[in-house]
Design a protein around this motif. Structure first.
Motif, PDB file in Angstrom:
ATOM      1  N   MET A 129      43.278  47.595  38.579  1.00  0.00           N
ATOM      2  CA  MET A 129      42.458  46.871  39.513  1.00  0.00           C
ATOM      3  C   MET A 129      41.558  46.529  41.040  1.00  0.00           C
ATOM      4  SD  MET A 129      41.677  45.043  36.102  1.00  0.00           S
ATOM      5  CE  MET A 129      40.415  44.220  37.283  1.00  0.00           C
ATOM      6  N   THR A 130      41.868  46.734  42.129  1.00  0.00           N
ATOM      7  CA  THR A 130      41.552  46.581  43.432  1.00  0.00           C
ATOM      8  C   THR A 130      41.317  47.563  43.156  1.00  0.00           C
ATOM      9  OG1 THR A 130      43.935  45.928  43.866  1.00  0.00           O
ATOM     10  CG2 THR A 130      42.830  46.517  45.327  1.00  0.00           C
ATOM     11  N   TRP A 131      41.488  49.411  42.220  1.00  0.00           N
ATOM     12  CA  TRP A 131      40.385  49.786  42.723  1.00  0.00           C
ATOM     13  C   TRP A 131      39.033  50.154  41.856  1.00  0.00           C
ATOM     14  CZ3 TRP A 131      39.134  54.644  45.579  1.00  0.00           C
ATOM     15  CH2 TRP A 131      37.714  55.068  44.652  1.00  0.00           C
ATOM     16  N   ASN A 132      39.093  48.621  41.142  1.00  0.00           N
ATOM     17  CA  ASN A 132      37.845  48.160  40.495  1.00  0.00           C
ATOM     18  C   ASN A 132      36.964  47.265  41.739  1.00  0.00           C
ATOM     19  OD1 ASN A 132      38.893  50.025  38.406  1.00  0.00           O
ATOM     20  ND2 ASN A 132      39.404  48.469  36.677  1.00  0.00           N
ATOM     21  N   LEU A 133      37.663  46.853  41.956  1.00  0.00           N
ATOM     22  CA  LEU A 133      36.745  46.405  42.948  1.00  0.00           C
ATOM     23  C   LEU A 133      36.529  46.420  43.986  1.00  0.00           C
ATOM     24  CD1 LEU A 133      36.487  42.950  44.297  1.00  0.00           C
ATOM     25  CD2 LEU A 133      38.722  42.815  45.507  1.00  0.00           C
ATOM     26  N   ALA A 134      37.013  47.269  44.834  1.00  0.00           N
ATOM     27  CA  ALA A 134      36.697  48.471  45.624  1.00  0.00           C
ATOM     28  C   ALA A 134      35.402  49.279  45.189  1.00  0.00           C
ATOM     29  CB  ALA A 134      37.539  49.093  46.530  1.00  0.00           C
ATOM     30  N   PHE A 135      35.936  49.631  44.046  1.00  0.00           N
ATOM     31  CA  PHE A 135      34.551  50.775  43.527  1.00  0.00           C
ATOM     32  C   PHE A 135      33.222  50.150  44.103  1.00  0.00           C
ATOM     33  CE2 PHE A 135      32.493  54.201  41.218  1.00  0.00           C
ATOM     34  CZ  PHE A 135      32.472  55.036  42.341  1.00  0.00           C
ATOM     35  N   LEU A 194      38.620  40.894  41.485  1.00  0.00           N
ATOM     36  CA  LEU A 194      39.557  39.860  42.464  1.00  0.00           C
ATOM     37  C   LEU A 194      40.978  39.453  42.057  1.00  0.00           C
ATOM     38  CD1 LEU A 194      40.456  39.420  45.579  1.00  0.00           C
ATOM     39  CD2 LEU A 194      38.769  37.873  45.551  1.00  0.00           C
ATOM     40  N   ARG A 195      40.480  38.566  41.148  1.00  0.00           N
ATOM     41  CA  ARG A 195      41.456  37.276  40.252  1.00  0.00           C
ATOM     42  C   ARG A 195      42.004  38.118  39.669  1.00  0.00           C
ATOM     43  NH1 ARG A 195      36.808  33.661  40.159  1.00  0.00           N
ATOM     44  NH2 ARG A 195      36.484  34.861  37.784  1.00  0.00           N
ATOM     45  N   GLU A 196      41.619  39.215  38.912  1.00  0.00           N
ATOM     46  CA  GLU A 196      42.026  40.285  38.348  1.00  0.00           C
ATOM     47  C   GLU A 196      43.830  41.085  38.689  1.00  0.00           C
ATOM     48  OE1 GLU A 196      42.992  40.611  34.746  1.00  0.00           O
ATOM     49  OE2 GLU A 196      41.042  39.787  34.637  1.00  0.00           O
ATOM     50  N   ALA A 197      43.288  41.681  39.854  1.00  0.00           N
ATOM     51  CA  ALA A 197      44.532  41.653  40.937  1.00  0.00           C
ATOM     52  C   ALA A 197      45.050  41.336  41.656  1.00  0.00           C
ATOM     53  CB  ALA A 197      43.980  43.163  41.804  1.00  0.00           C
ATOM     54  N   LEU A 198      44.745  39.621  42.086  1.00  0.00           N
ATOM     55  CA  LEU A 198      45.531  38.642  42.351  1.00  0.00           C
ATOM     56  C   LEU A 198      46.960  38.615  41.308  1.00  0.00           C
ATOM     57  CD1 LEU A 198      46.656  37.624  44.772  1.00  0.00           C
ATOM     58  CD2 LEU A 198      45.133  35.707  43.760  1.00  0.00           C
ATOM     59  N   SER A 199      46.495  38.400  40.262  1.00  0.00           N
ATOM     60  CA  SER A 199      47.344  38.290  38.772  1.00  0.00           C
ATOM     61  C   SER A 199      48.380  39.266  38.729  1.00  0.00           C
ATOM     62  CB  SER A 199      46.896  37.498  37.756  1.00  0.00           C
ATOM     63  OG  SER A 199      45.904  36.346  37.739  1.00  0.00           O
ATOM     64  N   CYS A 200      47.700  40.434  39.003  1.00  0.00           N
ATOM     65  CA  CYS A 200      48.401  41.511  38.568  1.00  0.00           C
ATOM     66  C   CYS A 200      50.016  41.620  39.591  1.00  0.00           C
ATOM     67  CB  CYS A 200      47.688  42.337  38.119  1.00  0.00           C
ATOM     68  SG  CYS A 200      46.224  42.715  36.777  1.00  0.00           S
ATOM     69  N   TYR A 201      49.248  41.470  40.636  1.00  0.00           N
ATOM     70  CA  TYR A 201      50.653  41.887  42.071  1.00  0.00           C
ATOM     71  C   TYR A 201      51.561  41.084  41.904  1.00  0.00           C
ATOM     72  CZ  TYR A 201      52.085  42.975  46.684  1.00  0.00           C
ATOM     73  OH  TYR A 201      52.801  43.465  47.236  1.00  0.00           O
ATOM     74  N   LYS A 241      34.414  35.245  50.922  1.00  0.00           N
ATOM     75  CA  LYS A 241      33.677  35.953  52.076  1.00  0.00           C
ATOM     76  C   LYS A 241      33.326  37.142  50.946  1.00  0.00           C
ATOM     77  CE  LYS A 241      37.161  37.129  55.374  1.00  0.00           C
ATOM     78  NZ  LYS A 241      38.440  38.321  55.840  1.00  0.00           N
ATOM     79  N   ILE A 242      32.989  36.965  49.708  1.00  0.00           N
ATOM     80  CA  ILE A 242      32.407  37.480  48.401  1.00  0.00           C
ATOM     81  C   ILE A 242      31.960  36.786  47.246  1.00  0.00           C
ATOM     82  CG2 ILE A 242      33.431  38.604  46.450  1.00  0.00           C
ATOM     83  CD1 ILE A 242      36.089  40.387  47.632  1.00  0.00           C
ATOM     84  N   PRO A 243      30.877  36.664  47.650  1.00  0.00           N
ATOM     85  CA  PRO A 243      29.834  35.564  47.099  1.00  0.00           C
ATOM     86  C   PRO A 243      29.460  36.391  45.205  1.00  0.00           C
ATOM     87  CG  PRO A 243      28.585  36.978  47.940  1.00  0.00           C
ATOM     88  CD  PRO A 243      29.563  37.775  48.693  1.00  0.00           C
ATOM     89  N   ASP A 244      29.516  37.692  45.506  1.00  0.00           N
ATOM     90  CA  ASP A 244      29.594  38.475  43.886  1.00  0.00           C
ATOM     91  C   ASP A 244      30.020  37.908  43.119  1.00  0.00           C
ATOM     92  OD1 ASP A 244      29.804  40.802  42.267  1.00  0.00           O
ATOM     93  OD2 ASP A 244      27.926  40.922  42.214  1.00  0.00           O
ATOM     94  N   MET A 245      30.200  37.652  41.945  1.00  0.00           N
ATOM     95  CA  MET A 245      31.323  37.124  40.840  1.00  0.00           C
ATOM     96  C   MET A 245      31.487  37.924  39.489  1.00  0.00           C
ATOM     97  SD  MET A 245      30.756  34.028  41.143  1.00  0.00           S
ATOM     98  CE  MET A 245      31.858  33.562  39.990  1.00  0.00           C
ATOM     99  N   THR A 246      31.337  38.754  39.825  1.00  0.00           N
ATOM    100  CA  THR A 246      31.617  40.498  39.211  1.00  0.00           C
ATOM    101  C   THR A 246      33.115  40.726  39.967  1.00  0.00           C
ATOM    102  OG1 THR A 246      29.741  40.718  38.529  1.00  0.00           O
ATOM    103  CG2 THR A 246      31.219  42.172  37.946  1.00  0.00           C
TER     104      THR A 246
END
Length: 250
Positions: A140-146, A122-129, A112-117
């Protein structure tokens, strides 16, 4: 979660003997695909998805079922891991069910997310969780959302015009500030950006409250303190921001 993603958590997977790889695949099918039992084809499909030649499962699975002690339990043409083997793999790779659920939520997002940044966040948040680094996951999830929020504002000419018009209304001292790129948002604090969005009526009051609340949790997680960030707190941040910001603002 897909098998290709799971094996990244398995140290030295490529160097494992065929029988050990089969055990890993079987555990994946039990836990991540909710299969009470599996057949030859299900195991072969795991190897196919990993772009690996499958061992002769028609030979290996029966042998594992008659070994002493048995590594698999046979039910006609289907198998399941023996309790001792399942318990050993649970200790190595098992995670709390809510971790699995949130991991699935996150891992379903890339399509659902075309933007590579955003994908990198997302990958960072998933790895951390998954590593139970819940403080880092919140950040990292805040970084993704903001980041998603800022790009969502910039993606529509009317939204950015409304945002710019609201800057001076909400913060008179910043009258004259015109945002037209990601870098320009650096002139505003994150909380100020949310306030301007509210003033411009870019999204609902509920979304505003979610962003304010999660920003407070991000600040609590990002700064050194005696506060412990629990899994339940990370669950709340991840599910709320993913569902109500990353997916909802399109």
């Amino acid at each position: 979660m897909e098998i290709s993603e799971f094996v990244h958590q398995v140290d030295g997977f490529d160097g494992l003997a065929p029988k050990e790889k089969i055990k890993v695949c079987a555990w994946f099918l039990h836990v991540h695909k909710a299969m009470a039992s599996f057949d030859n084809e299900a195991v072969r499909n795991c190897f196919k998805q990993l772009h690996l030649n499958s061992p002769d499962v028609s030979v290996y699975l029966p042998r594992m079922a008659v070994s002493k002690p048995p590594e698999l339990l046979r039910e006609r043409s289907r198998y399941r891991l023996a309790r001792s083997v399942r318990s050993e793999l649970d200790k190595k790779y098992g995670v709390h069910q809510s971790v699995i659920q949130v991991s699935r939520l996150l891992s379903d997002l890339p399509d659902k997310i075309p933007d590579m940044t955003e994908r990198a966040f997302l990958r960072e948040a998933l790895s951390c969780y998954r590593a139970e680094a819940f403080r880092a996951c919140v950040v990292m999830t805040w970084n993704l959302a903001f980041d998603h929020l800022l790009r969502w504002i910039l993606a529509d000419a009317q939204r950015i015009a409304d945002f710019n018009a609201a800057i001076g209304r909400r913060f008179p001292r910043k009258t004259g500030l015109v945002v037209s790129s990601i870098e320009h948002f650096e002139e505003l604090k994150e909380a100020e950006t949310i306030d301007v969005c509210q003033n411009a009526s870019l999204f609902s009051k509920n979304t505003t409250e979610i962003l304010r609340e999660k920003l407070k949790k991000r600040n609590m997680a990002a700064h050194p303190s005696q506060v412990t960030i629990l899994q339940s707190q990370a669950d709340d941040v991840v599910t709320d921001l993913v569902n109500n910001v990353v997916v909802a603002l399109v």
